[in-house]
Write an enzyme that holds these catalytic residues in place. Structure first.
Site, mmCIF file in Angstrom:
data_model
loop_
_atom_site.group_PDB
_atom_site.id
_atom_site.type_symbol
_atom_site.label_atom_id
_atom_site.label_comp_id
_atom_site.label_asym_id
_atom_site.label_seq_id
_atom_site.Cartn_x
_atom_site.Cartn_y
_atom_site.Cartn_z
ATOM 1 N N CYS A 2 0.827 -1.211 0.000
ATOM 2 C CA CYS A 2 0.000 0.000 0.000
ATOM 3 C C CYS A 2 0.862 1.262 0.000
ATOM 4 C CB CYS A 2 -0.864 0.043 1.246
ATOM 5 S SG CYS A 2 -1.821 -1.444 1.499
ATOM 6 N N ARG A 27 5.005 0.228 -6.133
ATOM 7 C CA ARG A 27 5.000 -0.603 -4.930
ATOM 8 C C ARG A 27 4.055 -1.790 -5.059
ATOM 9 N NH1 ARG A 27 6.688 2.498 -0.220
ATOM 10 N NH2 ARG A 27 5.228 1.385 1.090
ATOM 11 N N TRP A 75 -3.081 -2.616 -1.361
ATOM 12 C CA TRP A 75 -2.685 -3.986 -1.739
ATOM 13 C C TRP A 75 -3.436 -4.882 -0.761
ATOM 14 C CZ3 TRP A 75 0.259 -8.072 0.460
ATOM 15 C CH2 TRP A 75 0.738 -9.017 -0.464
ATOM 16 N N ASN A 100 -1.445 1.615 5.975
ATOM 17 C CA ASN A 100 -0.586 0.563 5.391
ATOM 18 C C ASN A 100 -0.270 -0.409 6.511
ATOM 19 O OD1 ASN A 100 -0.476 2.151 3.179
ATOM 20 N ND2 ASN A 100 1.737 2.512 3.250
ATOM 21 N N GLY A 101 -0.246 -1.703 6.197
ATOM 22 C CA GLY A 101 0.140 -2.683 7.210
ATOM 23 C C GLY A 101 -0.987 -3.657 7.491
ATOM 24 N N GLU A 483 17.582 -17.279 -9.170
ATOM 25 C CA GLU A 483 17.173 -15.913 -9.504
ATOM 26 C C GLU A 483 16.481 -15.889 -10.876
ATOM 27 O OE1 GLU A 483 16.666 -13.303 -8.066
ATOM 28 O OE2 GLU A 483 16.772 -11.706 -9.530
ATOM 29 N N LYS A 487 12.685 -14.660 -11.589
ATOM 30 C CA LYS A 487 12.340 -13.611 -12.565
ATOM 31 C C LYS A 487 11.261 -14.115 -13.510
ATOM 32 C CE LYS A 487 13.622 -10.854 -11.069
ATOM 33 N NZ LYS A 487 14.473 -10.705 -9.938
ATOM 34 N N GLU A 490 7.783 -14.592 -11.688
ATOM 35 C CA GLU A 490 7.060 -13.413 -11.188
ATOM 36 C C GLU A 490 6.519 -12.522 -12.309
ATOM 37 O OE1 GLU A 490 9.229 -10.769 -8.548
ATOM 38 O OE2 GLU A 490 11.057 -11.036 -9.684
ATOM 39 N N HIS A 506 18.070 -36.747 -8.294
ATOM 40 C CA HIS A 506 17.447 -37.091 -7.016
ATOM 41 C C HIS A 506 15.962 -36.738 -7.003
ATOM 42 C CE1 HIS A 506 21.342 -38.179 -5.455
ATOM 43 N NE2 HIS A 506 21.823 -37.012 -5.878
ATOM 44 N N LYS A 605 6.326 -4.078 -4.714
ATOM 45 C CA LYS A 605 7.760 -3.784 -4.784
ATOM 46 C C LYS A 605 8.392 -3.831 -3.402
ATOM 47 C CE LYS A 605 11.609 -2.540 -6.668
ATOM 48 N NZ LYS A 605 12.308 -3.636 -7.372
HETATM 49 O O1 M6R Z 1 13.568 -4.675 -0.944
HETATM 50 P P1 M6R Z 1 14.099 -6.050 -0.704
HETATM 51 O O2 M6R Z 1 15.331 -6.350 -1.472
HETATM 52 O O3 M6R Z 1 14.268 -6.362 0.758
HETATM 53 O O4 M6R Z 1 12.969 -7.023 -1.268
HETATM 54 C C1 M6R Z 1 13.046 -8.407 -1.114
HETATM 55 C C2 M6R Z 1 12.105 -9.108 -2.052
HETATM 56 O O5 M6R Z 1 10.791 -8.758 -1.794
HETATM 57 C C3 M6R Z 1 12.432 -8.789 -3.522
HETATM 58 O O6 M6R Z 1 13.749 -9.088 -3.828
HETATM 59 C C4 M6R Z 1 11.509 -9.598 -4.458
HETATM 60 O O7 M6R Z 1 11.815 -10.953 -4.364
HETATM 61 C C5 M6R Z 1 11.644 -9.098 -5.906
HETATM 62 N N1 M6R Z 1 10.347 -8.809 -6.429
HETATM 63 C C6 M6R Z 1 12.214 -10.095 -6.827
HETATM 64 O O8 M6R Z 1 12.323 -9.617 -8.120
#
Ligand code: M6R
Length: 610
Positions: A2, A27, A75, A100-101, A483, A487, A490, A506, A605
Site C-alpha cells: 500500500c 509498490r 494492496w 498501510n500494514g 534468480e 524472474k 514473477e 534425485h 515492490k
Molecule cells: O527490498 P528487498 O530487497 O528487501 O525485497 C526483497 C524481495 O521482496 C524482492 O527481492 C523480491 O523478491 C523481488 N520482487 C524479486 O524480483
C-alpha cells in the site's frame, strides 16, 4: 504494498495527491482512492478498483477540491479487491484514514466495533481504526490524542494518516513497522509512505521513527514519541531525482533498469576500489577494526536479495575462509539460531523496508552478534538507520517490481564485502589485484552481454506457450538459476523451478520430457565437466536445453541444445554476468505473453507487511 499520500496546503491538493499515488504505483496495489475536505467542510471521497488511471478518470468526472486530503493505493490483505475495501475509510462522515500494514488483533477490534452498534462498510482491518479514532474524538479528545490512544490498541504493523472534517487545518499520522515520512514544503506539509511520492513538491523530509506520531499543518509540524513526548527528528535533504520515475524511452521500467546495469555497477564501485586495491574503510571508519574480529557471517534477506546472499556465501567461504550462513528472513526471525562467537549479522535489501528483514534485524539486536550491517539501496531506509554499519548499493530508484539492477549491484557490493573481510583473513595482494581487475572489467562485460539482447528475445519466443520451466546451475551459478526462475515466474507467470544440476537425478529428472525447457547457466569453472554430465541426463530424456555459456566453456549446439554464447570469458564474477541473459529472457517471455511486466499481479515492490 500500500501507499499513502497526505497533504495540508494553501492550494487544492488533488493533483499533488494524484501525482503522489502515480509515483507509488511501483509498490504494487490493486485499488486506489482519495478523500478531500471541501471548502464547505464536507468529506468527499472517490475510490476505484484497479490502477491509479481509473481513479484519475473518475476524478475527472467527479473532481475533489480542497486544501487538506489523503490518498492511498491498497494492496489487499483483509478483504477482497473491491471499492468498499479501498481506502480512504471514513467514520461517521467525520474521520477519514488511510492505513498501510496489517492489524493482527483485527477480530477482537471488529467485535468491539460491531458491539458498539457501528455498521461496517468494508471487510478491512483499516476501517476499524477509523471508528476507534472517531470514538475518541467524539468523546472530546484531540485528533492527535485520539490517534495515540488508538495506536496503543493496535497489534501488528501500521503507517496511518488521519484527517478530521471538523479541523481540516491538521493531518496526523503515526507509524510502527511500516514507513511514514513527513515532507516539508513552503506553507504546506505532506505525509507519505515513500519520499519518492513527494519529490515534485519537496526535497526536505523527516523520517518518523518506530512509534512516532506527527501533526502537520500548513505552517509547521510536530513529532512526538510513542509516550507523546515532543521529539526532534533529523531533517534530510533528498538526493533522489524527481525524473527517476520516467521510463527514459524504454517500453518498460524493467527494460530500462536492465540496461542501466553497466552504469549502476560502475557507480557502486566508484571510490571503493583504487589502483589495484579495495579502499580500506569503504564500509565505514569502524569497519576495519570490526572486520578483523569477525569469525563468522550470518546473511539474512528475502527474494532476490536472498539470492545475492547465496552467491556471496560461495565467495566468503572460498576467498575469506569464514563460515557463512545465509537464510530467508521470514524463517530466521521465528527460530533460535546458534550464533557463533564474533558473528557479523548482515542484511541485504533493495528497499531497506522489507518487514521480515527488518524484524530479523531487530531479533538480531536481541542476540549475541558482534555487530549488524546492511547492504541496501535506499539511503534513508529503516534498515540503514537501524544497522551499525551500512553499505549503499547505488542502483538508483528501481521501479520494476522484478528486481534487476538492485541484484547486480548487491552482488557487486558483496564481492567488495568479501574482499574487505579477506584482507584480514589471508587474501594476498596479488589475489586482491586480480579481483579488482575483474571488478573494473565488469561494467564493460555487462554492456557486451546486453549486445546480444535480440538473440535472447528470439529464444524467448520458444517459451511463450510453456507453463513450466526448469533452471539449472552449479556452484555460484546455482543461486543464479534460482534468480532466473524467480524472474521468469514473477513476471511471466510460468511455473519455474531451480535446482543445483547435481541434484537433478534425485527427483526433478522425473519432470523432464520433450515439452520442458531446461535453462542452464554454464560458466567454464572447474564444475563445467560435471554440469555437462548432468545435461546429458536431460538430453537422454528428450528435454530441450537452453544453455547460456561463456566463451571459455566451448560447448556445441545440437538438436536439443540451444546454445547462447555470452561474449565474455569466465571470471570470479561470472554469476553477475550470467544473471543478465536470464533477466532478458524473463522480460521477453513476459512481453510475448502480454503480462504486466512492471507491476505483476499480486506482487508488491516493497513488502512492508509480514
Ligand atoms: O527490498 P528487498 O530487497 O528487501 O525485497 C526483497 C524481495 O521482496 C524482492 O527481492 C523480491 O523478491 C523481488 N520482487 C524479486 O524480483
Amino acid at each position: 504494498m500500500c501507499g499513502i499520500v497526505g497533504a495540508v496546503a494553501q492550494r487544492d491538493v488533488d493533483l499533488i495527491l494524484l501525482e503522489g499515488l502515480r509515483r507509488l504505483e511501483y509498490r504494487g496495489y490493486d485499488s486506489a482512492g482519495m478523500c478531500i475536505v471541501s471548502e464547505s467542510g464536507a468529506l468527499n471521497k472517490v475510490r476505484r478498483v484497479g490502477k491509479v488511471i481509473e481513479l484519475s478518470k473518475a476524478l475527472a468526472d467527479q473532481p475533489l477540491r480542497g486544501h487538506t486530503g489523503l490518498a492511498h493505493t491498497r494492496w489487499a490483505t483483509h478483504g477482497g479487491v473491491t471499492e468498499d475495501n479501498a481506502h480512504p475509510h471514513v467514520s461517521h462522515q467525520r474521520i477519514s484514514i488511510v492505513h498501510n500494514g496489517i492489524i493482527e488483533n483485527f477480530e477482537a477490534l471488529r467485535q468491539e466495533i460491531v458491539a458498539a452498534g457501528i455498521e461496517l462498510r468494508s471487510q478491512t482491518d483499516s476501517e476499524l481504526i477509523a471508528h476507534l479514532i472517531y470514538q475518541q474524538v467524539s468523546s472530546g479528545h484531540s485528533l492527535l490524542d485520539a490517534l495515540a490512544a488508538t495506536a496503543q490498541r493496535l497489534h501488528g504493523a501500521y503507517a496511518l494518516a488521519v484527517m478530521d472534517r471538523d479541523d481540516p487545518s491538521t493531518l496526523v499520522g503515526t507509524r510502527s513497522g511500516s514507513p511514514l515520512v513527513v515532507g516539508i514544503g513552503l506553507g504546506e506539509h505532506f505525509l507519505a509512505s515513500d519520499a519518492g511520492a513527494l519529490l515534485p513538491v519537496t526535497r526536505q523530509f523527516v523520517y518518523l521513527e518506530e512509534g512516532d506520531l506527527v501533526a502537520i499543518r500548513t505552517d509547521g509540524f510536530e513529532v512526538y514519541d510513542r509516550s507523546m513526548i515532543p521529539v526532534t527528528r533529523e531533517l534530510f535533504e533528498s538526493s533522489l531525482n524527481a525524473d527517476a520515475v520516467d521510463k527514459g524511452g524504454y517500453r518498460h521500467y524493467m527494460l530500462k533498469e536492465i540496461h542501466q546495469q553497466p552504469d549502476v555497477v560502475a557507480e557502486t564501485l566508484e571510490g571503493r576500489i583504487i589502483d589495484n586495491h579495495l579502499v580500506a574503510d569503504c564500509f565505514g571508519p569502524e569497519s576495519e577494526a570490526l572486520f578483523a574480529k569477525v569469525e563468522a557471517i550470518h546473511i539474512i534477506a528475502c527474494g532476490t536479495s536472498y539470492h545475492a546472499g547465496l552467491v556471496a556465501r560461495y565467495w566468503i567461504e572460498a576467498i575469506a575462509g569464514l563460515p557463512c550462513h545465509v537464510e530467508i528472513a521470514s524463517e530466521y526471525r521465528y527460530r533460535s539460531p546458534a550464533v557463533p562467537d564474533n558473528t557479523l549479522f548482515v542484511t541485504i535489501s533493495q528497499s531497506g523496508e522489507t518487514a521480515d528483514t527488518l524484524s530479523a534485524l531487530r531479533e538480531a539486536g536481541r542476540r549475541d552478534y558482534l555487530a549488524t550491517m546492511t547492504i541496501c539501496n535506499v539511503p534513508e531506509s529503516s534498515l540503514i538507520r537501524e544497522s551499525d554499519l551500512a553499505f549503499m548499493t547505488r542502483a538508483g530508484v528501481e521501479i520494476g517490481v522484478a528486481s534487476t539492477k538492485a541484484f547486480t549491484t548487491q552482488v557487486t557490493a558483496l564481492m567488495l564485502f568479501t574482499m574487505a573481510l579477506a584482507r584480514h583473513h589471508g587474501m594476498s595482494a596479488a589475489q586482491e589485484a586480480d579481483l579488482v581487475a575483474e571488478l573494473r572489467a565488469l561494467p564493460g562485460q555487462i554492456r557486451s552481454i546486453l549486445q546480444i539482447e535480440t538473440d535472447i528475445a528470439r529464444v524467448a519466443e520458444d517459451f511463450t506457450g510453456k507453463e513450466h520451466a526448469l533452471f539449472l546451475g552449479r556452484g555460484t551459478e546455482f543461486p543464479i538459476a534460482m534468480e532466473g526462475a524467480l524472474k521468469l515466474k514473477e513476471i511471466s507467470y510460468i511455473h519455474a523451478e531451480a535446482y543445483a544440476a547435481g541434484e537433478l537425478k534425485h527427483g526433478p529428472l522425473a519432470l523432464v520430457d520433450d515439452h520442458l525447457p531446461v535453462i542452464v547457466s554454464a560458466s567454464s569453472s572447474e564444475l563445467l565437466a560435471k554440469l555437462v554430465s548432468n545435461l546429458q541426463e536431460v538430453r537422454a530424456r528428450g528435454g530441450q536445453l537452453y544453455i547460456f555459456a561463456d566463451q571459455d566453456a566451448d560447448l556445441v549446439a545440437s538438436d536439443q541444445v540451444h546454445l547462447i554464447t555470452l561474449p565474455v570469458n569466465h571470471s570470479t564474477l561470472s554469476p553477475i554476468l550470467q544473471t543478465i541473459p536470464l533477466q532478458l529472457l524473463a522480460y521477453y517471455v513476459a512481453v510475448n505473453r502480454g503480462t504486466d511486466v512492471d507491476q505483476p499481479r499480486n506482487l508488491a515492490k516493497s513488502v512492508t507487511v509480514e
